[in-house]
Motif scaffolding. Structure first.
Motif, PDB file in Angstrom:
ATOM      1  N   PRO A  92       5.848   5.081  -8.662  1.00  0.00           N
ATOM      2  CA  PRO A  92       5.953   3.914  -9.532  1.00  0.00           C
ATOM      3  C   PRO A  92       5.727   2.636  -8.737  1.00  0.00           C
ATOM      4  CG  PRO A  92       8.136   4.735  -9.016  1.00  0.00           C
ATOM      5  CD  PRO A  92       7.144   5.680  -8.395  1.00  0.00           C
ATOM      6  N   GLN A  93       5.233   1.624  -9.436  1.00  0.00           N
ATOM      7  CA  GLN A  93       5.020   0.337  -8.788  1.00  0.00           C
ATOM      8  C   GLN A  93       6.334  -0.425  -8.826  1.00  0.00           C
ATOM      9  OE1 GLN A  93       1.897  -1.925 -10.541  1.00  0.00           O
ATOM     10  NE2 GLN A  93       1.988  -3.521  -9.032  1.00  0.00           N
ATOM     11  N   ALA A  94       6.813  -0.852  -7.665  1.00  0.00           N
ATOM     12  CA  ALA A  94       8.088  -1.551  -7.585  1.00  0.00           C
ATOM     13  C   ALA A  94       7.931  -2.991  -8.068  1.00  0.00           C
ATOM     14  CB  ALA A  94       8.581  -1.560  -6.138  1.00  0.00           C
ATOM     15  N   PRO A  95       8.945  -3.539  -8.764  1.00  0.00           N
ATOM     16  CA  PRO A  95       8.861  -4.931  -9.188  1.00  0.00           C
ATOM     17  C   PRO A  95       8.857  -5.846  -7.971  1.00  0.00           C
ATOM     18  CG  PRO A  95      11.012  -4.001  -9.732  1.00  0.00           C
ATOM     19  CD  PRO A  95      10.158  -2.891  -9.199  1.00  0.00           C
ATOM     20  N   VAL A  96       8.112  -6.925  -8.073  1.00  0.00           N
ATOM     21  CA  VAL A  96       7.942  -7.815  -6.936  1.00  0.00           C
ATOM     22  C   VAL A  96       9.100  -8.791  -6.823  1.00  0.00           C
ATOM     23  CG1 VAL A  96       6.432  -9.561  -5.935  1.00  0.00           C
ATOM     24  CG2 VAL A  96       5.448  -7.617  -7.097  1.00  0.00           C
ATOM     25  N   LEU A 121      -4.917   1.795  -3.140  1.00  0.00           N
ATOM     26  CA  LEU A 121      -5.720   2.124  -4.307  1.00  0.00           C
ATOM     27  C   LEU A 121      -5.005   1.690  -5.587  1.00  0.00           C
ATOM     28  CD1 LEU A 121      -8.274   3.477  -5.458  1.00  0.00           C
ATOM     29  CD2 LEU A 121      -7.013   5.625  -5.457  1.00  0.00           C
ATOM     30  N   ILE A 122      -3.707   1.929  -5.662  1.00  0.00           N
ATOM     31  CA  ILE A 122      -2.922   1.517  -6.825  1.00  0.00           C
ATOM     32  C   ILE A 122      -2.980   0.009  -7.001  1.00  0.00           C
ATOM     33  CG2 ILE A 122      -0.572   1.370  -7.770  1.00  0.00           C
ATOM     34  CD1 ILE A 122      -0.066   4.111  -6.398  1.00  0.00           C
ATOM     35  N   LYS A 123      -2.791  -0.737  -5.910  1.00  0.00           N
ATOM     36  CA  LYS A 123      -2.837  -2.205  -5.976  1.00  0.00           C
ATOM     37  C   LYS A 123      -4.209  -2.676  -6.420  1.00  0.00           C
ATOM     38  CE  LYS A 123       0.651  -2.885  -2.420  1.00  0.00           C
ATOM     39  NZ  LYS A 123       0.916  -3.263  -1.042  1.00  0.00           N
ATOM     40  N   PHE A 124      -5.262  -2.069  -5.895  1.00  0.00           N
ATOM     41  CA  PHE A 124      -6.625  -2.453  -6.253  1.00  0.00           C
ATOM     42  C   PHE A 124      -6.888  -2.222  -7.733  1.00  0.00           C
ATOM     43  CE2 PHE A 124     -10.987  -3.411  -5.680  1.00  0.00           C
ATOM     44  CZ  PHE A 124     -11.686  -2.515  -6.470  1.00  0.00           C
ATOM     45  N   GLU A 168       1.227   3.880 -13.654  1.00  0.00           N
ATOM     46  CA  GLU A 168       1.635   5.274 -13.495  1.00  0.00           C
ATOM     47  C   GLU A 168       0.570   5.984 -12.669  1.00  0.00           C
ATOM     48  OE1 GLU A 168       1.547   9.043 -16.364  1.00  0.00           O
ATOM     49  OE2 GLU A 168       2.728   7.377 -17.122  1.00  0.00           O
ATOM     50  N   THR A 169       1.015   6.706 -11.658  1.00  0.00           N
ATOM     51  CA  THR A 169       0.080   7.427 -10.800  1.00  0.00           C
ATOM     52  C   THR A 169       0.496   8.887 -10.724  1.00  0.00           C
ATOM     53  OG1 THR A 169      -0.178   5.453  -9.472  1.00  0.00           O
ATOM     54  CG2 THR A 169      -0.964   7.507  -8.513  1.00  0.00           C
ATOM     55  N   THR A 170      -0.446   9.761 -10.934  1.00  0.00           N
ATOM     56  CA  THR A 170      -0.203  11.194 -10.777  1.00  0.00           C
ATOM     57  C   THR A 170      -1.125  11.696  -9.682  1.00  0.00           C
ATOM     58  OG1 THR A 170       0.286  11.369 -13.118  1.00  0.00           O
ATOM     59  CG2 THR A 170      -0.169  13.423 -11.934  1.00  0.00           C
ATOM     60  N   THR A 220      -2.915   2.265 -15.878  1.00  0.00           N
ATOM     61  CA  THR A 220      -2.172   1.015 -15.882  1.00  0.00           C
ATOM     62  C   THR A 220      -1.946   0.586 -17.307  1.00  0.00           C
ATOM     63  OG1 THR A 220      -4.187  -0.282 -15.750  1.00  0.00           O
ATOM     64  CG2 THR A 220      -3.099   0.238 -13.680  1.00  0.00           C
ATOM     65  N   GLY A 221      -0.767   0.047 -17.555  1.00  0.00           N
ATOM     66  CA  GLY A 221      -0.422  -0.499 -18.858  1.00  0.00           C
ATOM     67  C   GLY A 221      -0.163  -1.966 -18.697  1.00  0.00           C
TER      68      GLY A 221
END
Length: 159
Positions: free
Chosen positions: A61-65, A9-12, A40-42, A34-35
């Motif tokens: 948190p979204q990890a850097p790729v 869901l975060i990726k989408f 940021e997900t709560t 998203t910024g």
């Protein structure tokens, strides 16, 4: 809803370009904001009956790729390319219709009058021309996704 569903869901949401999404179901509430560079997900999940009724919160948190070194190298390589950007807000399409071939592929040579894609805005399909001469190096947007004004769509090597 398990962790894998939440990560998908975060990726989408990150790909869709939405700035905030709230999802509420019987036993779980999820808010994804998203910024420009961070997501940021709560997650607030109600405890099962019989346990404490305190909500449980988690930050995912979204990890850097890429690592910093490879990111700097990629930026240096991409700096020699010209970006074809979206002149309007709308939905990006690589094909004139679902049963047709894409306008351009990676490796195709384009000139200023070459139509590279379409952006649909308010039921109007706008043909986007390359406006540069060169070779398509990379397609930066997936077919059928929303785009913003000025968002890079393609990278072109002018040499």
């Amino acid at each position: 809803m398990d962790l894998k569903d939440i990560q998908n869901l975060i990726k989408f949401v990150a790909k869709s370009g939405a700035s905030e999404v709230k999802l509420e179901m019987e036993d779980i509430k999820i808010t994804i904001k998203t910024g420009s560079e961070k997501t940021e997900t709560t997650i607030l999940q109600q405890a099962p009956m019989g346990m404490s009724q305190m909500p449980m919160a988690a930050q995912v948190p979204q990890a850097p790729v890429q690592s910093e070194v490879s990111a700097d190298t990629a930026k240096a390589e991409e700096s020699k390319f010209i970006e074809i950007t979206s002149p309007i807000i709308g939905t990006f399409y690589r094909k004139p219709s679902p049963d047709k071939d894409v306008f351009v592929e990676v490796g195709d040579t384009v000139n200023p009058n070459t139509v590279v894609c379409m952006v649909e805005a308010m039921k109007l399909f706008n043909e986007i021309e390359a406006e540069v001469t060169g070779k398509i190096v990379k397609v930066l947007v997936e077919d059928g996704t929303p785009v913003e004004f000025g968002q890079p769509l393609f990278l072109v090597d002018p040499s």
